[in-house]
Design an enzyme around this catalytic site. Structure first.
Site, PDB file in Angstrom:
ATOM      1  N   ARG A 243       0.850  -1.184   0.000  1.00 37.26           N
ATOM      2  CA  ARG A 243       0.000   0.000   0.000  1.00 37.26           C
ATOM      3  C   ARG A 243       0.888   1.237   0.000  1.00 37.26           C
ATOM      4  O   ARG A 243       1.970   1.236   0.582  1.00 37.26           O
ATOM      5  CB  ARG A 243      -0.916   0.027   1.226  1.00 37.26           C
ATOM      6  CG  ARG A 243      -2.059  -0.963   1.176  1.00 37.26           C
ATOM      7  CD  ARG A 243      -3.132  -0.517   0.192  1.00 37.26           C
ATOM      8  NE  ARG A 243      -4.321  -1.356   0.272  1.00 37.26           N
ATOM      9  CZ  ARG A 243      -4.523  -2.447  -0.468  1.00 37.26           C
ATOM     10  NH1 ARG A 243      -3.599  -2.820  -1.337  1.00 37.26           N
ATOM     11  NH2 ARG A 243      -5.640  -3.143  -0.348  1.00 37.26           N
ATOM     12  N   GLU A 272      -3.594   7.766  -4.364  1.00 35.23           N
ATOM     13  CA  GLU A 272      -3.984   7.256  -5.679  1.00 35.23           C
ATOM     14  C   GLU A 272      -5.332   7.831  -6.108  1.00 35.23           C
ATOM     15  O   GLU A 272      -6.223   8.015  -5.284  1.00 35.23           O
ATOM     16  CB  GLU A 272      -4.073   5.727  -5.629  1.00 35.23           C
ATOM     17  CG  GLU A 272      -2.754   5.063  -5.334  1.00 35.23           C
ATOM     18  CD  GLU A 272      -2.875   3.553  -5.192  1.00 35.23           C
ATOM     19  OE1 GLU A 272      -3.992   3.002  -5.383  1.00 35.23           O
ATOM     20  OE2 GLU A 272      -1.859   2.904  -4.886  1.00 35.23           O
ATOM     21  N   HIS A 290      -1.140   0.555  -9.707  1.00 37.63           N
ATOM     22  CA  HIS A 290      -1.760  -0.366  -8.753  1.00 37.63           C
ATOM     23  C   HIS A 290      -2.357  -1.559  -9.502  1.00 37.63           C
ATOM     24  O   HIS A 290      -3.532  -1.908  -9.330  1.00 37.63           O
ATOM     25  CB  HIS A 290      -2.841   0.350  -7.940  1.00 37.63           C
ATOM     26  CG  HIS A 290      -3.138  -0.336  -6.636  1.00 37.63           C
ATOM     27  ND1 HIS A 290      -3.556   0.328  -5.511  1.00 37.63           N
ATOM     28  CD2 HIS A 290      -3.080  -1.646  -6.273  1.00 37.63           C
ATOM     29  CE1 HIS A 290      -3.750  -0.517  -4.512  1.00 37.63           C
ATOM     30  NE2 HIS A 290      -3.463  -1.731  -4.961  1.00 37.63           N
TER      31      HIS A 290
END
Length: 336
Positions: A243, A272, A290
């Site tokens: 993360r 993000e 991601h």
């Protein structure tokens, strides 16, 4: 209670491809947030007011929607949340447990794909593959000659933060390259033959590469901070497929700009989908959106698992991949 036609109502709070959407609709009455066009709170209020309110919800892992007390208040009929990732940092597990809401994760569905992606990022950084690709495409090979040297992966000392399902698979892949593996975790892992470091600073000081592969929680937020980057040193590389919040992004940018570490491979970011402009201009940084979990194979496997967890819940059976485990004091913790 099932709705008309015998289909159980399910909230869909993540975008899905047409194949997955069709599979869900074949089995459930799907209330799709993204197709509704309504603001989230209005959508949840309408769902809660439905004559046959939803008992389960599908949410995207790491997305903007957080399953917390406010969310659960909005749809009090919910008894199950199925998240589409291994991470559960967007879900208040303690609150779900208090309310008797069961939570299913993605289990190990994505683990091989994420491990593959981590190795790909590491090789791309060390061998400067992305930057060399741009060099060739700009026609600079003919005018400037050979591109600058990279560094080999073979024989590197790699420290892995988090030796769970994904971290263990990363370690196995790196062993094939002749790398020496170290790791840090909450506690030493039974059966692990790699050297354990009780603190991340010591792990970084002993390593050429740090791979971040741990859950995001209060203990691991910014686990890679400026001190850890200093310990890693000017030849060190950071790879993050966990993360964005596991790494102090501002400290990482400063370390890269000042040459205090050699490079980074990043699949995740703190805010993000916004990526800091400084990272976009660095040739020693490889960036992906991601996407470590997303392959054709993993997407199909996830769809099957989501449906199986929903069917288990509605049938009163145990979830296939529960994200919660009860302990004797009456609260819940993440599975190790």
């Amino acid at each position: 209670m099932a709705s008309a036609g015998g289909k159980r109502p399910v909230l869909l709070l993540r975008r899905t491809n047409d194949l997955v959407a069709a599979e869900l609709r074949a089995r459930f009455r799907v209330l799709n947030f993204y197709e509704s066009g309504a603001p989230l709170l209005s959508f949840l209020a309408a769902a809660a007011a439905d004559p046959d309110p939803p008992r389960a919800a599908l949410v995207v892992a790491g997305g903007a929607i957080r399953v917390d007390s406010a969310f659960l208040d909005a749809v009090p009929s919910l008894g199950c949340v199925v998240t589409t990732g291994a991470g559960v940092d967007h879900i208040d597990l303690a609150e779900c447990a208090r309310r008797g809401v069961v939570v299913a994760g993605a289990g190990n569905t994505f683990s091989p794909d994420v491990a593959d992606h981590a190795i790909g990022l590491l090789i791309a950084v060390l061998r400067r593959i992305s930057a060399a690709d741009r060099y060739v495409r700009r026609g600079l090979w003919a005018s400037r000659g050979e591109y600058q040297l990279g560094s080999k992966l073979s024989g590197k000392r790699v420290g892995i933060i988090g030796l769970g399902s994904i971290g263990s698979l990363i370690a196995k892949r790196l062993q094939a390259f002749g790398c020496t593996i170290f790791y840090h975790s909450r506690r030493p892992k039974d059966g692990a033959s790699y050297r354990f470091f009780p603190d991340v600073g010591g792990l970084a000081a002993a390593s050429d590469v740090l791979v971040v592969s741990c859950a995001l929680n209060d203990e691991t937020r910014h686990i890679v901070d400026n001190g850890v980057l200093e310990a890693l040193g000017k030849d060190g590389v950071v790879v993050n497929i966990a993360r964005g919040g596991n790494v102090d992004e501002a400290a990482l940018i400063r370390a890269l700009e000042e040459g205090r570490i050699a490079g980074a491979g990043l699949d995740v970011f703190e805010k993000e989908p916004d990526v800091p402009a400084e990272l976009l201009s660095m040739d020693n940084v490889v960036l992906t959106a991601h996407e470590a979990v997303f392959t054709t194979e993993s997407t199909c496997g996830l769809a099957d698992l989501m449906i199986a967890n929903l069917e288990a819940f509605f049938s009163g059976e145990p979830l296939l991949t529960p994200a919660l485990s009860q302990v004797k004091h009456g609260y819940y913790k993440r599975d190790p």
